[in-house]
Design a protein around this motif. Sequence first.
Motif, PDB file in Angstrom:
ATOM      1  N   VAL A 124       0.408  -1.430   0.421  1.00 47.10           N
ATOM      2  CA  VAL A 124      -0.033   0.025   0.000  1.00 47.10           C
ATOM      3  C   VAL A 124       0.382   1.547  -0.070  1.00 47.10           C
ATOM      4  O   VAL A 124       0.607   2.116  -0.609  1.00 47.10           O
ATOM      5  N   LEU A 125       1.854   1.343   0.898  1.00 47.91           N
ATOM      6  CA  LEU A 125       2.889   2.234   0.804  1.00 47.91           C
ATOM      7  C   LEU A 125       3.088   2.844  -0.377  1.00 47.91           C
ATOM      8  O   LEU A 125       3.051   3.545  -1.215  1.00 47.91           O
ATOM      9  N   ALA A 126       3.853   1.177  -1.086  1.00 42.71           N
ATOM     10  CA  ALA A 126       4.515   1.597  -2.325  1.00 42.71           C
ATOM     11  C   ALA A 126       3.919   2.003  -3.513  1.00 42.71           C
ATOM     12  O   ALA A 126       3.792   2.947  -4.501  1.00 42.71           O
ATOM     13  N   GLY A 127       2.322   2.081  -3.107  1.00 44.08           N
ATOM     14  CA  GLY A 127       0.926   2.403  -4.374  1.00 44.08           C
ATOM     15  C   GLY A 127       1.062   3.176  -4.198  1.00 44.08           C
ATOM     16  O   GLY A 127       1.002   4.467  -5.122  1.00 44.08           O
ATOM     17  N   THR A 128       0.835   3.842  -2.477  1.00 46.86           N
ATOM     18  CA  THR A 128       0.341   5.697  -2.296  1.00 46.86           C
ATOM     19  C   THR A 128       1.538   6.961  -3.268  1.00 46.86           C
ATOM     20  O   THR A 128       1.522   7.451  -3.877  1.00 46.86           O
ATOM     21  N   GLY A 129       3.216   5.793  -2.609  1.00 44.00           N
ATOM     22  CA  GLY A 129       3.715   6.615  -3.169  1.00 44.00           C
ATOM     23  C   GLY A 129       3.787   6.645  -4.793  1.00 44.00           C
ATOM     24  O   GLY A 129       4.041   7.977  -5.247  1.00 44.00           O
ATOM     25  N   LEU A 130       3.379   5.327  -5.692  1.00 43.76           N
ATOM     26  CA  LEU A 130       3.757   5.426  -6.740  1.00 43.76           C
ATOM     27  C   LEU A 130       2.934   6.556  -7.480  1.00 43.76           C
ATOM     28  O   LEU A 130       2.550   7.461  -8.344  1.00 43.76           O
ATOM     29  N   VAL A 131       1.427   6.412  -6.808  1.00 44.33           N
ATOM     30  CA  VAL A 131       0.479   7.783  -7.303  1.00 44.33           C
ATOM     31  C   VAL A 131       0.253   8.545  -7.277  1.00 44.33           C
ATOM     32  O   VAL A 131       0.330   9.258  -7.878  1.00 44.33           O
ATOM     33  N   GLU A 132       0.955   8.887  -5.428  1.00 45.80           N
ATOM     34  CA  GLU A 132       1.320  10.592  -5.485  1.00 45.80           C
ATOM     35  C   GLU A 132       2.501  11.216  -6.848  1.00 45.80           C
ATOM     36  O   GLU A 132       2.466  11.778  -7.045  1.00 45.80           O
ATOM     37  N   ALA A 133       3.686  10.269  -6.870  1.00 46.62           N
ATOM     38  CA  ALA A 133       4.543  10.170  -7.558  1.00 46.62           C
ATOM     39  C   ALA A 133       4.374  10.349  -9.123  1.00 46.62           C
ATOM     40  O   ALA A 133       4.444  11.117  -9.831  1.00 46.62           O
ATOM     41  N   GLY A 134       3.321   9.726  -9.366  1.00 50.41           N
ATOM     42  CA  GLY A 134       2.717   9.667 -11.057  1.00 50.41           C
ATOM     43  C   GLY A 134       2.023  10.728 -11.068  1.00 50.41           C
ATOM     44  O   GLY A 134       2.287  11.558 -12.138  1.00 50.41           O
ATOM     45  N   THR A 135       1.473  10.914 -10.532  1.00 54.25           N
ATOM     46  CA  THR A 135       0.572  12.126 -10.239  1.00 54.25           C
ATOM     47  C   THR A 135       1.149  13.564  -9.900  1.00 54.25           C
ATOM     48  O   THR A 135       1.178  14.451 -11.865  1.00 54.25           O
ATOM     49  N   TYR A 136       2.611  14.060 -10.260  1.00 56.87           N
ATOM     50  CA  TYR A 136       3.121  15.075  -9.693  1.00 56.87           C
ATOM     51  C   TYR A 136       4.051  15.145 -11.065  1.00 56.87           C
ATOM     52  O   TYR A 136       4.482  15.878 -11.962  1.00 56.87           O
ATOM     53  N   ILE A 137       4.211  14.095 -11.763  1.00 53.81           N
ATOM     54  CA  ILE A 137       4.610  13.141 -13.595  1.00 53.81           C
ATOM     55  C   ILE A 137       4.256  14.239 -14.105  1.00 53.81           C
ATOM     56  O   ILE A 137       4.666  14.521 -15.430  1.00 53.81           O
ATOM     57  N   ALA A 138       2.401  14.008 -14.077  1.00 54.27           N
ATOM     58  CA  ALA A 138       1.495  14.208 -15.223  1.00 54.27           C
ATOM     59  C   ALA A 138       1.639  15.490 -14.962  1.00 54.27           C
ATOM     60  O   ALA A 138       1.684  16.276 -15.787  1.00 54.27           O
ATOM     61  N   ILE A 139       1.739  16.322 -13.683  1.00 53.48           N
ATOM     62  CA  ILE A 139       1.213  17.514 -13.327  1.00 53.48           C
ATOM     63  C   ILE A 139       2.810  17.926 -14.496  1.00 53.48           C
ATOM     64  O   ILE A 139       2.666  18.915 -14.991  1.00 53.48           O
ATOM     65  N   LEU A 140       4.130  17.570 -14.667  1.00 57.61           N
ATOM     66  CA  LEU A 140       4.889  18.310 -15.092  1.00 57.61           C
ATOM     67  C   LEU A 140       4.403  18.522 -15.881  1.00 57.61           C
ATOM     68  O   LEU A 140       4.927  19.120 -17.248  1.00 57.61           O
ATOM     69  N   ALA A 141       4.332  17.038 -16.686  1.00 56.08           N
ATOM     70  CA  ALA A 141       3.851  16.775 -18.058  1.00 56.08           C
ATOM     71  C   ALA A 141       3.122  18.197 -18.938  1.00 56.08           C
ATOM     72  O   ALA A 141       3.437  19.008 -20.092  1.00 56.08           O
ATOM     73  N   GLY A 142       2.137  18.055 -17.966  1.00 56.90           N
ATOM     74  CA  GLY A 142       0.714  19.395 -18.610  1.00 56.90           C
ATOM     75  C   GLY A 142       1.622  20.630 -18.120  1.00 56.90           C
ATOM     76  O   GLY A 142       0.963  21.788 -18.986  1.00 56.90           O
ATOM     77  N   THR A 143       2.267  20.660 -17.392  1.00 58.86           N
ATOM     78  CA  THR A 143       2.226  22.198 -16.986  1.00 58.86           C
ATOM     79  C   THR A 143       3.845  22.377 -17.791  1.00 58.86           C
ATOM     80  O   THR A 143       3.358  23.775 -18.504  1.00 58.86           O
ATOM     81  N   ILE A 144       4.724  21.658 -18.273  1.00 61.05           N
ATOM     82  CA  ILE A 144       4.845  22.146 -19.627  1.00 61.05           C
ATOM     83  C   ILE A 144       5.081  22.229 -20.440  1.00 61.05           C
ATOM     84  O   ILE A 144       5.466  23.800 -21.037  1.00 61.05           O
ATOM     85  N   LEU A 145       3.842  21.328 -20.830  1.00 63.64           N
ATOM     86  CA  LEU A 145       3.169  21.858 -22.744  1.00 63.64           C
ATOM     87  C   LEU A 145       1.972  22.802 -22.406  1.00 63.64           C
ATOM     88  O   LEU A 145       2.575  23.727 -23.086  1.00 63.64           O
ATOM     89  N   ALA A 146       1.760  23.190 -21.615  1.00 70.68           N
ATOM     90  CA  ALA A 146       0.911  24.716 -21.008  1.00 70.68           C
ATOM     91  C   ALA A 146       1.504  25.776 -21.132  1.00 70.68           C
ATOM     92  O   ALA A 146       1.280  26.410 -21.844  1.00 70.68           O
ATOM     93  N   GLY A 147       2.969  25.416 -21.146  1.00 70.28           N
ATOM     94  CA  GLY A 147       3.586  26.326 -21.075  1.00 70.28           C
ATOM     95  C   GLY A 147       4.250  26.932 -22.270  1.00 70.28           C
ATOM     96  O   GLY A 147       5.128  28.344 -22.358  1.00 70.28           O
ATOM     97  N   TRP A 148       4.591  26.642 -22.517  1.00 67.72           N
ATOM     98  CA  TRP A 148       4.814  26.373 -23.891  1.00 67.72           C
ATOM     99  C   TRP A 148       4.312  25.855 -25.490  1.00 67.72           C
ATOM    100  O   TRP A 148       5.142  26.635 -26.390  1.00 67.72           O
ATOM    101  N   ILE A 149       3.402  25.067 -25.487  1.00 67.84           N
ATOM    102  CA  ILE A 149       2.522  25.118 -26.606  1.00 67.84           C
ATOM    103  C   ILE A 149       1.450  26.198 -26.950  1.00 67.84           C
ATOM    104  O   ILE A 149       1.270  26.596 -26.407  1.00 67.84           O
ATOM    105  N   PRO A 150       0.910  26.399 -28.741  1.00 67.00           N
ATOM    106  CA  PRO A 150       0.000  27.643 -28.607  1.00 67.00           C
ATOM    107  C   PRO A 150      -1.497  27.701 -27.626  1.00 67.00           C
ATOM    108  O   PRO A 150      -1.070  25.943 -27.486  1.00 67.00           O
ATOM    109  N   VAL A 151      -1.926  28.572 -27.311  1.00 73.71           N
ATOM    110  CA  VAL A 151      -2.985  27.774 -26.755  1.00 73.71           C
ATOM    111  C   VAL A 151      -4.166  26.999 -27.582  1.00 73.71           C
ATOM    112  O   VAL A 151      -5.103  26.359 -26.801  1.00 73.71           O
ATOM    113  N   GLU A 152      -4.233  27.245 -29.102  1.00 70.84           N
ATOM    114  CA  GLU A 152      -5.142  26.844 -29.229  1.00 70.84           C
ATOM    115  C   GLU A 152      -5.210  25.327 -29.820  1.00 70.84           C
ATOM    116  O   GLU A 152      -5.306  24.310 -29.459  1.00 70.84           O
ATOM    117  N   TRP A 153      -3.403  24.572 -29.812  1.00 68.72           N
ATOM    118  CA  TRP A 153      -2.794  23.305 -29.211  1.00 68.72           C
ATOM    119  C   TRP A 153      -3.189  22.629 -27.743  1.00 68.72           C
ATOM    120  O   TRP A 153      -3.677  21.951 -27.816  1.00 68.72           O
TER     121      TRP A 153
END
Length: 438
Positions: free
Chosen positions: A150-179
């Motif tokens: 459970v702790l490993a699963g919770t850590g993976l979900v939390e880490a995965g969440t922030y990796i996804a936040i990372l990816a979404g945030t990078i794209l939001a700052g660099w791609i045109p808003v229409e994309w």
Amino acid sequence: MTTSTHLLRRSRFLPLFCTQLFNAFNDNLYKTAMVLFVVYTVYNDESAEGIFSGVASFLFILPFFLLSALAGQLADMRDKAKIIRTVKMCEIGLMIIGASGLYLAWKGIAVDTVAIPLMLLALLLTGVQSTFLGPIKYAILPQHLKKDEVLAGTGLVEAGTYIAILAGTILAGWIPVEWAAGGIILTSVLGYLTSRSIPDAPAQGKVEKLDRHIIRASINLIRNVMLDRQIFYAIIAISFFWTIGAVLFIQFPPLAKNTLMASKEVASLFLVIFSVGIAIGSVSINALLKGEVSARYSPISVVIMGAFVVAFYFVCRLWQSYEITEIMGVTEFLAWPLASLIMLTLIGIAIAGGMFVVPLYAFLTTRCAPDQAARTIAANNIVNSGSMVAGSLVAMALSAIGVPVVEQLLLSAGMCLVSAWLGHRLHQAELDEGQSPA
């Protein structure tokens, strides 16, 4: 093979992990693209930018406060996997609304009267979606995983969440808003497809009648859950942590633009660094605790987080002495001597924050009865969101009366001390009840 690697190869965990990745990615691609576009393109006033950023955070958080009790009841009394699939299907529609707002704003069509209201409506609905998914993503883990996973699963979900936040945030700052407008629709479809493979997770206890009176249900839920002293301290500590996070995320875009004179790409970079740090902290604490669910490192972690917030404040004050007059891109920003210190303090804040909060989530799901897990997380979400709404309102009020955003950082640092005290009380309760070795 590590526990984490083992889990990522299992169909009982991987579809949920991927669905959560897509959900976090999409939320942050949309929210960040919207806020950065409005702050950097629509408005040209620090106070107005701070208020808009606060309003956006407030609308996203509000559904957690109002609807978490109902969401927790549904998750404990219905099939969790079925709820996830239903919510992910609805996400496709709400992202079409958000994409319409982004497209109209990009075209300059009725920006204030139609485009911005559409974007804020979609953000509110995104908060509703996350409210119903929130109790499930942690509560489903003890149902599909072994106790020592459970702790490993919770850590993976939390880490995965922030990796996804990372990816979404990078794209939001660099791609045109229409994309971004097209990307959020595509991602919502992918999230629905992965959700279809999540194994069934039926109710584990007695199926009770739903209480649809949201105020009464919320009060009763919090009262019942808070009877356990350890859960009480865990929820309050998590709430202060996310209040700090909410205030920091409100401050980042206007701070980058007006204090550091940096472009939206740099603002995106700040959010990326924060997300990477949370992911590192989430995984590191699992290694330190060796799979044990304990809050013993939480107090020192959040004290270190507060120290890094204070350091970030002083570096920002020193940066103001440069008297820069033009907005800088990433390359120009990184060329300045203090840029490395800015990023070092940010990643320090985030790593310490991840090490503080991840054990507390695992604590909630393993301390309570299995048939109460989702409602425990829902109660946590209600208290968290109430605290975050209060923090957002305070940040908006400070911006409205003209307090510089950089000075508001001290509010976040002060709240870290409160979180440390709560973490200490939780660990003491843990020791008193013999749940953790001294």
